[in-house]
Design a protein around this motif. Structure first.
Motif, PDB file in Angstrom:
ATOM      1  N   ILE A  33       0.830  -1.097  -0.031  1.00  0.00           N
ATOM      2  CA  ILE A  33       0.084  -0.065   0.074  1.00  0.00           C
ATOM      3  C   ILE A  33       0.911   1.376   0.043  1.00  0.00           C
ATOM      4  O   ILE A  33       1.982   1.284   0.697  1.00  0.00           O
ATOM      5  N   GLY A  34       0.834   2.154  -0.842  1.00  0.00           N
ATOM      6  CA  GLY A  34       1.657   3.266  -1.000  1.00  0.00           C
ATOM      7  C   GLY A  34       0.399   4.484  -1.409  1.00  0.00           C
ATOM      8  O   GLY A  34      -0.378   4.540  -0.959  1.00  0.00           O
ATOM      9  N   GLY A  35       1.117   5.352  -2.060  1.00  0.00           N
ATOM     10  CA  GLY A  35       0.229   6.606  -2.595  1.00  0.00           C
ATOM     11  C   GLY A  35       0.681   7.920  -1.710  1.00  0.00           C
ATOM     12  O   GLY A  35       1.065   7.998  -0.578  1.00  0.00           O
ATOM     13  N   ALA A  36       1.058   8.934  -2.507  1.00  0.00           N
ATOM     14  CA  ALA A  36       1.323  10.134  -1.777  1.00  0.00           C
ATOM     15  C   ALA A  36       0.156  10.934  -1.386  1.00  0.00           C
ATOM     16  O   ALA A  36       0.113  11.279  -0.165  1.00  0.00           O
ATOM     17  N   SER A  37      -1.310  10.909  -2.105  1.00  0.00           N
ATOM     18  CA  SER A  37      -2.180  11.678  -1.546  1.00  0.00           C
ATOM     19  C   SER A  37      -3.306  10.935  -1.030  1.00  0.00           C
ATOM     20  O   SER A  37      -4.353  11.412  -0.504  1.00  0.00           O
TER      21      SER A  37
END
Length: 101
Positions: A33-37
């Motif tokens: 699980i990642g993501g910047a926003s």
């Protein structure tokens, strides 16, 4: 969390366009699980070829979202995780279990 056996399973994935998804079950060895926003499935891959392991239901191998209440030392502590349409419904599926601290 103390061992790999304690990692939370992906209870559901409703993203039909992912190569690892077969009948709403994720068959990747593990996902990130990642993501910047927003919390997104960084393992998502939109290919027509099906991938993954037939007899495996994926687990969360890593979570880069330290702002999630389930995250401890970049590991997910939720009982299970659901993956579905992300906020933009286009680029990456979202972690529907994400809860902001």
């Amino acid at each position: 969390m103390s061992t790999v056996a304690d990692l939370p399973q992906i209870a559901e994935c409703s993203v039909d366009g992912c190569s690892y998804n077969t009948e709403h079950a994720c068959h990747a060895g593990a996902i990130t699980i990642g993501g910047a926003s927003s919390a997104s499935c960084a393992t998502f891959i939109p290919l027509s070829v099906k991938g993954g392991l037939d007899k495996v239901v994926a687990e969360v191998g890593a979570c880069h979202r330290s702002d999630c209440s389930h995250n401890s030392h970049l590991e997910c502590g939720a009982a299970s995780v659901r993956i579905g349409a992300g906020p933009d419904n286009v680029s990456h599926p979202g972690c529907l279990t994400f809860e902001s601290r």
